[in-house]
Design an enzyme around this catalytic site. Structure first.
Site, PDB file in Angstrom:
ATOM      1  N   GLY A 152       0.921  -1.143   0.157  1.00  0.00           N
ATOM      2  CA  GLY A 152       0.130  -0.033  -0.164  1.00  0.00           C
ATOM      3  C   GLY A 152       0.855   1.086  -0.087  1.00  0.00           C
ATOM      4  O   GLY A 152       2.056   1.204   0.227  1.00  0.00           O
ATOM      5  N   CYS A 153       0.269   2.388  -0.188  1.00  0.00           N
ATOM      6  CA  CYS A 153       1.103   3.617  -0.512  1.00  0.00           C
ATOM      7  C   CYS A 153       1.303   4.133   0.879  1.00  0.00           C
ATOM      8  O   CYS A 153       2.625   4.329   1.186  1.00  0.00           O
ATOM      9  CB  CYS A 153       0.062   4.702  -1.071  1.00  0.00           C
ATOM     10  SG  CYS A 153      -1.651   5.027  -0.591  1.00  0.00           S
ATOM     11  N   TYR A 154       0.696   4.243   1.958  1.00  0.00           N
ATOM     12  CA  TYR A 154       0.899   4.697   3.280  1.00  0.00           C
ATOM     13  C   TYR A 154       2.076   3.555   3.881  1.00  0.00           C
ATOM     14  O   TYR A 154       2.835   4.143   4.468  1.00  0.00           O
ATOM     15  CB  TYR A 154      -0.264   4.623   4.141  1.00  0.00           C
ATOM     16  CG  TYR A 154      -1.201   5.857   4.143  1.00  0.00           C
ATOM     17  CD1 TYR A 154      -0.574   7.449   4.041  1.00  0.00           C
ATOM     18  CD2 TYR A 154      -2.609   5.789   3.871  1.00  0.00           C
ATOM     19  CE1 TYR A 154      -1.563   8.307   4.027  1.00  0.00           C
ATOM     20  CE2 TYR A 154      -3.604   6.888   3.698  1.00  0.00           C
ATOM     21  CZ  TYR A 154      -2.729   8.206   3.798  1.00  0.00           C
ATOM     22  OH  TYR A 154      -3.731   9.239   3.747  1.00  0.00           O
TER      23      TYR A 154
END
Lengths: 343, 343, 343, 343
Positions: A152-154
């Protein structure tokens, strides 16, 4: 010449992530795009997305698993969460390589997946064998992956910001707070009242406080790297911009350290990484340094009186936080130069 | 009728703060604006600031202390830091009331002022008697103030977000982290390369990490309220918007608490405050709820497993963080309804 | 392999344009960057511009004409207007090829240059031989150019939007209005009070009405293409975005036409152009279709009752309006594929 | 005291316009808000719109025509187009005054309404008696109106920008082009894919070219004022901002004029208007001069060589373009000071 190239497909072109993969692969010297599909839009790519007119003759189709198997060696899945679980098994069974950009194979614990994503996980077998595609953490495993679960990005920005500390200062960490701020494309291309221009522009807010599905992802991979359970709090905020994540990470220690020591630790840790850059002490990374690139830039500061490390971590959520990292993983999996198509 | 109105003046119209005071006072039913001045611009207000054309006949002059004394009872100082120290003494000596929006009389310790503002403080006498104008903390003192030191924007949001905990849970607080994000007008109206449109737009960054001059201001007033030295870390970030501050405040406790308890504490604490609104549990305040108003809105969450309170605090940096709060103080000092001209 | 590559230099890295040329040339397969210089900043590129760290080992120097001559075959000048006049003659005399991105060699008439740029033109000889680098208009001339004068951003969008009409419907044109809107980077990287974030954000305005220096540039090249003097009015506006120009062009005719005819004219005119795309009737180009690309997209509509053609023309002002077009010209001048490094 | 106040209601609080009326009326000294309703949201105002918490005790209900009649003297309709046609007749029949902010009673010709709004007009009687609420054009008629049709946002800026010319230079006008740019709130608060943040931010485009429903509204009222049919072309563009309209209006003349003459004409025409400000020659109005106000600011330039007048006209689309103008009309209808509640 074209015969040596990898035949690749993308499933899920309607979202920002799928389109970002397409943009990168169109320029990748080792890839021949042979299949693309989307649920909501079909037709010549240049007619659906005018920015791509004159750049490709590809046609976007409704997903057909047989066609995908026939036409590709590697398939990038940029579909919504829960769809990958359905699509992945037949592709793997047909001997194809899958790079999944959804959240479906990130949480190794099926119960945790059900809790955070609200759906039962029905592909336990592949969930187990999926490799989490953070090259800086699992490069060796990635080389042999058949099912790559793209982070995921976070979590990408968070784990890269914490990893050196989690592995080298494990016992000194009392707790960690991740104050994350993301551009709007991180929410995907959905038509939601609170993502309308007038609601986001000139505005800023925290959202999903203590309930964000990226929280357990960050936790599980950092715990594994640290070899112990860390105390983590993650808060997400919505920035009035399209692209980019900045996370301000507060690592509370239970003993003294210095800015120089921490900076030296991070610099050495990432010395050979092609896509992680540690700023010199006193400098802070900005979103504009990394947007439209696959870099993760890190800034280091230490409040020595409070035993508190402050790491700032910036990425482009669609590139290093999604499509770029997927291609970085693809390069590793195929033995290409890791930066191929990404610099 | 006009004879009952307070004759007020504003010094320092060239900046955003002075102009914001002007906008409010033009509509204030108890105020007659009799004097305005600016260093860089003189002439009819409507010609300098076209948005004010047709709304006032005032003329902006070069500052002249005698004129200010002759024509006003109350003077709002919206001048840059260090200028207030020169202007204030003669005004006070002439029996005038001064509301200072600069940072010059906020830090009671002259050595601390010199350290953080880079200038010697030459008005020790008035520094001592100046009242810090945060109504929610010092309403009674404000009533009798002759020199009112109006709080900084970051400190207003921070102190209001922490005050109930600092005073009622003092012994349980282990440390506090304030992750602050501000719109660009908070930096004042200066022509700086890194405040140009193309540098700020689509961008986000932390700045002045561990060196921001609002840090000691927050610390000193909270320490005083708590009756003990708190461990505080403050980090500022620059949002690509004009107006608004959101601070995500992490209060680490050394024992368990619950979201309900903390929410109840905050709700009771601010029950009678006209400009502080506590959101119900589960809801988060957004900048757009408070921009262009004098409100401070607070959101409460608790990571119970980690003994961590998360308070989100939002204000308009130019209103509750500057001009609006100055007028709120002005109302208190003059016995007017506290919300006069502000709702 | 490197010996076949063109050795290229860039003078004037401090501005947006020079940096945009650098970004493109770093990825250009036929170019070896051998020299870069800037007036205001010197040192390793990765330290000055953190976004370039890890991508190049180049060092930025103070401009030295001898070094530039020694180290380059082609020099891109991204210096402010009037500086090119000084730098160009010695470079040409030494046999180097110059691609000038400033306005210094665009207006063939020295008196016109003096009127619009406020400086005497002191290089009449080269002014005469300079080739105006709009490939769609002067491709053949460009092939042999030693001094290439790269078009302005507004003129690029304007001329491409009007050219088919000006050349094929010359006698039917009564007058032309160009209503142009540009992002802020078009103004260059100067620290001006009215380009500060808070002045531009949430704002929009016309500027330099009837006095913009791009107006005579548009006029002279269109008049030449038309073979007669056209009646043109150009108005510029400032958009609160970083990049992109949209021009809405109103071509008033003195006789009837239809949308289909005009659309067909434009489609045929640009059929073989690699960087001009004409949208189908009813569709309108948007900035986001061309930003970060070298494309110019055109939309066609006709108010048949009013004999009025409406052309919308969009480009990225830093790419097709500056750096990308410069490289497109460079490709043509060197016999490379015209799209090399640009797709 | 409250008994002298007008009891007013607002129908249609879910949109931006209704909320803007509410914000103004809450501060209006002659108004007591007695009824508010919305289709999609019901409950205490402060819970639905947190920005209004602590400022009003009103409760938003589902629309009930009897309640509206019982509780109000004047009803503001901020409902979508076509809904006003249903709601208006019973309110008028009950003797109430209606101020309609939708487009339902703007086009006097029912066939034209059907063509542009796509619905049959079923209230011919009231359509005839409705007064078009542009005070600068119809102040006298407005005084006696029972059904006030509040102008559209684009038409307000356009008509005010053209009116002096249309009435005083009628025979000299050859044609008129209105190049209009609007912030996103002009599109209303609808959840549409192309109004999502990522689609609008950093973007700009023309839309509804030659098909915008405000086009016939502008035309019909200007034709009536001019006493002849003018040749008008209107083009709308979407600005990446929340609020504000700027229209660049090109009035092509068939004979010579000068900037001074035109400026003098406009200055005299609007000399006594409280909400129209004509900038001096050489100055240009900006959106930020009028956003959040009821002003329309005009800039004048003339391309004397081309016999072309260029008028720039700016308003806040939600204030002078909707809610503010509605209240201005309300003031006129009730004999209040025209600026009451608006300065």
């Amino acid at each position: 010449m074209k015969t040596n190239m990898i035949r690749a497909g993308i499933v899920g072109l309607s979202g920002y992530t799928g389109l970002a993969v397409l943009e990168i692969l169109l320029k990748h010297p080792q890839v021949r795009l042979t299949y693309i599909s989307a649920h909501t839009t079909q037709g010549p790519v240049g007619e659906i997305w005018p920015q791509l007119a004159g750049r490709t003759d590809l046609t976007c189709e409704i997903f057909d698993v047989k066609k995908a198997i026939d036409q590709c060696e590697v398939i990038f899945l940029a579909v919504p969460h829960t769809s990958s679980i359905d699509i992945t098994p037949p592709l793997l069974q047909a001997g194809k390589t899958v790079i999944d950009l959804s959240g479906d194979y990130r949480l190794k614990n099926a119960a945790s997946y059900e809790k955070w994503y609200g759906h039962k996980h029905t592909d336990a077998k592949n969930l187990k064998s999926a490799v989490y595609g953070l090259p800086e953490l699992y490069r060796e495993k990635i080389k042999g992956a058949k099912l790559l679960s793209n982070p995921g990005c976070y979590p990408t920005a968070a784990i890269l910001g914490i990893l050196p500390t989690a592995t080298s200062m494990t016992e000194e960490i009392a707790s960690i707070i991740i104050d994350a701020k993301s551009g709007v494309s991180g929410a995907g291309k959905k038509t939601s009242p609170n993502l309308m221009f007038c609601e986001v522009n000139d505005n800023f807010k925290a959202y999903k406080v203590l309930t964000h599905q990226h929280s357990p992802e960050i936790e599980s991979y950092l715990n594994q790297a640290a070899g112990k359970d860390l105390t983590l709090t993650f808060t997400a905020h919505l920035l009035p911009i399209n692209k980019g994540i900045l996370e301000t990470i507060y690592i509370q220690l239970n003993k003294k350290t210095t800015a120089e020591k921490v900076h030296s630790l991070y610099s050495k840790f990432y010395k050979n990484e092609p896509f992680v850059r540690v700023r010199k002490l006193g400098a802070q990374p900005e979103l504009k340094d990394v947007v439209d690139t696959n870099f993760c830039d890190l800034g280091i500061a230490v409040n020595e009186a409070g035993n508190l490390i402050i790491v700032t971590s910036v990425i482009d959520n669609l590139i290093k936080g999604a499509a770029g990292q997927a291609v970085q993983n693809f390069n590793i999996m195929n033995g290409f130069k890791e930066t191929e198509g990404l610099l």
